[in-house]
Design an enzyme around this catalytic site. Structure first.
Site, PDB file in Angstrom:
ATOM      1  N   HIS A  19     -23.893  40.457  -5.216  1.00 48.48           N
ATOM      2  CA  HIS A  19     -22.517  40.905  -5.459  1.00 48.48           C
ATOM      3  C   HIS A  19     -22.452  41.992  -6.538  1.00 48.48           C
ATOM      4  O   HIS A  19     -21.431  42.661  -6.673  1.00 48.48           O
ATOM      5  CB  HIS A  19     -21.667  39.703  -5.872  1.00 48.48           C
ATOM      6  CG  HIS A  19     -20.283  39.686  -5.315  1.00 48.48           C
ATOM      7  ND1 HIS A  19     -19.894  40.372  -4.183  1.00 48.48           N
ATOM      8  CD2 HIS A  19     -19.165  39.037  -5.736  1.00 48.48           C
ATOM      9  CE1 HIS A  19     -18.611  40.140  -3.943  1.00 48.48           C
ATOM     10  NE2 HIS A  19     -18.141  39.348  -4.879  1.00 48.48           N
ATOM     11  N   ASN A  66     -12.532  39.889  -8.510  1.00 45.57           N
ATOM     12  CA  ASN A  66     -11.241  39.761  -7.851  1.00 45.57           C
ATOM     13  C   ASN A  66     -10.104  40.524  -8.523  1.00 45.57           C
ATOM     14  O   ASN A  66      -9.036  40.663  -7.949  1.00 45.57           O
ATOM     15  CB  ASN A  66     -10.856  38.281  -7.722  1.00 45.57           C
ATOM     16  CG  ASN A  66     -11.800  37.530  -6.817  1.00 45.57           C
ATOM     17  OD1 ASN A  66     -12.726  38.101  -6.238  1.00 45.57           O
ATOM     18  ND2 ASN A  66     -11.598  36.245  -6.692  1.00 45.57           N
ATOM     19  N   ASP A  91     -21.072  45.924  -2.661  1.00 40.90           N
ATOM     20  CA  ASP A  91     -21.925  45.212  -1.707  1.00 40.90           C
ATOM     21  C   ASP A  91     -21.171  44.955  -0.408  1.00 40.90           C
ATOM     22  O   ASP A  91     -19.951  44.826  -0.404  1.00 40.90           O
ATOM     23  CB  ASP A  91     -22.371  43.875  -2.319  1.00 40.90           C
ATOM     24  CG  ASP A  91     -21.197  42.980  -2.673  1.00 40.90           C
ATOM     25  OD1 ASP A  91     -20.991  41.960  -1.977  1.00 40.90           O
ATOM     26  OD2 ASP A  91     -20.455  43.291  -3.632  1.00 40.90           O
ATOM     27  N   ASN A 112     -13.133  40.991  -1.847  1.00 37.05           N
ATOM     28  CA  ASN A 112     -12.011  40.765  -2.766  1.00 37.05           C
ATOM     29  C   ASN A 112     -11.866  41.846  -3.831  1.00 37.05           C
ATOM     30  O   ASN A 112     -10.743  42.156  -4.244  1.00 37.05           O
ATOM     31  CB  ASN A 112     -12.125  39.388  -3.424  1.00 37.05           C
ATOM     32  CG  ASN A 112     -11.868  38.275  -2.433  1.00 37.05           C
ATOM     33  OD1 ASN A 112     -11.135  38.440  -1.470  1.00 37.05           O
ATOM     34  ND2 ASN A 112     -12.491  37.132  -2.651  1.00 37.05           N
TER      35      ASN A 112
END
Length: 186
Positions: A19, A66, A91, A112
């Site tokens: 991530h 997020n 990613d 997100n």
């Protein structure tokens, strides 16, 4: 002027996870171009430098994935940069590990961090460089997968993807998005 944003999560716990591919690409770009990312402003770690005659602002949001849009909006408003000069690296599970996809605009998909940026900027019209991390193996939880480190078998492909992302950023800044897309997509 370009704002180059790498998405990731802050903290040791998340270093070198799938991530954080965006963070990893920004760090490598900064190292290769002598830019220090050492200012904490706009809810982000920021570095300023030049690629040729073009000023670049490197951004690593510290809001956690997020809420990345809060940081990107603050930076873009402060520097008064139009959305077409905000490039986001992140990613993507829908691409094989190490593959790139460069786009002028588009939806967030299931990401997100991108959902947050699109919501805060109020537009999907900004370039992005998606760095493939592949889909999770059967039975893996998606969140656990993206927050895991790349396996030894996949490490070489991942590093090649990060290298291509760094070259892509340089190409976008020096030659434009269309040339970068022609050269590095796929």
């Amino acid at each position: 002027m370009y704002i180059i944003v790498g998405l990731g999560n802050p903290g040791k716990k998340y270093e070198n996870t799938r991530h954080n591919a965006g963070f990893d690409a920004i760090d490598k770009f900064a190292d290769e171009n002598g830019i220090k990312i050492d200012k904490l402003k706009h809810k982000a770690l920021i570095g300023e430098g030049r690629i040729g005659s073009e000023k670049v602002i490197l951004v690593k949001p510290q809001t956690y994935m997020n809420l990345s849009g809060e940081s990107v909006l603050s930076v873009s408003q402060f520097y008064k940069v139009e959305s077409e000069n905000i490039v986001v690296l992140y990613d993507d599970i829908d691409l094989d590990i190490g593959k790139l996809r460069i786009r002028k605009k588009g939806s967030a998909g299931s990401h997100n961090g991108m959902k947050s940026i699109i919501k805060c900027l109020g537009t999907e019209d900004f370039p992005r460089v998606r760095i493939g991390i592949s889909r999770p193996p059967e039975g893996w939880d998606l969140a656990d997968y993206v927050l895991s480190k790349v396996s030894k078998e996949q490490e070489k492909d991942m590093l090649e993807g990060i290298d291509k992302a760094v070259k892509t950023i340089k190409e976008i800044v020096s030659s434009g998005l269309d040339l970068a897309m022609n050269k590095y997509n796929g």
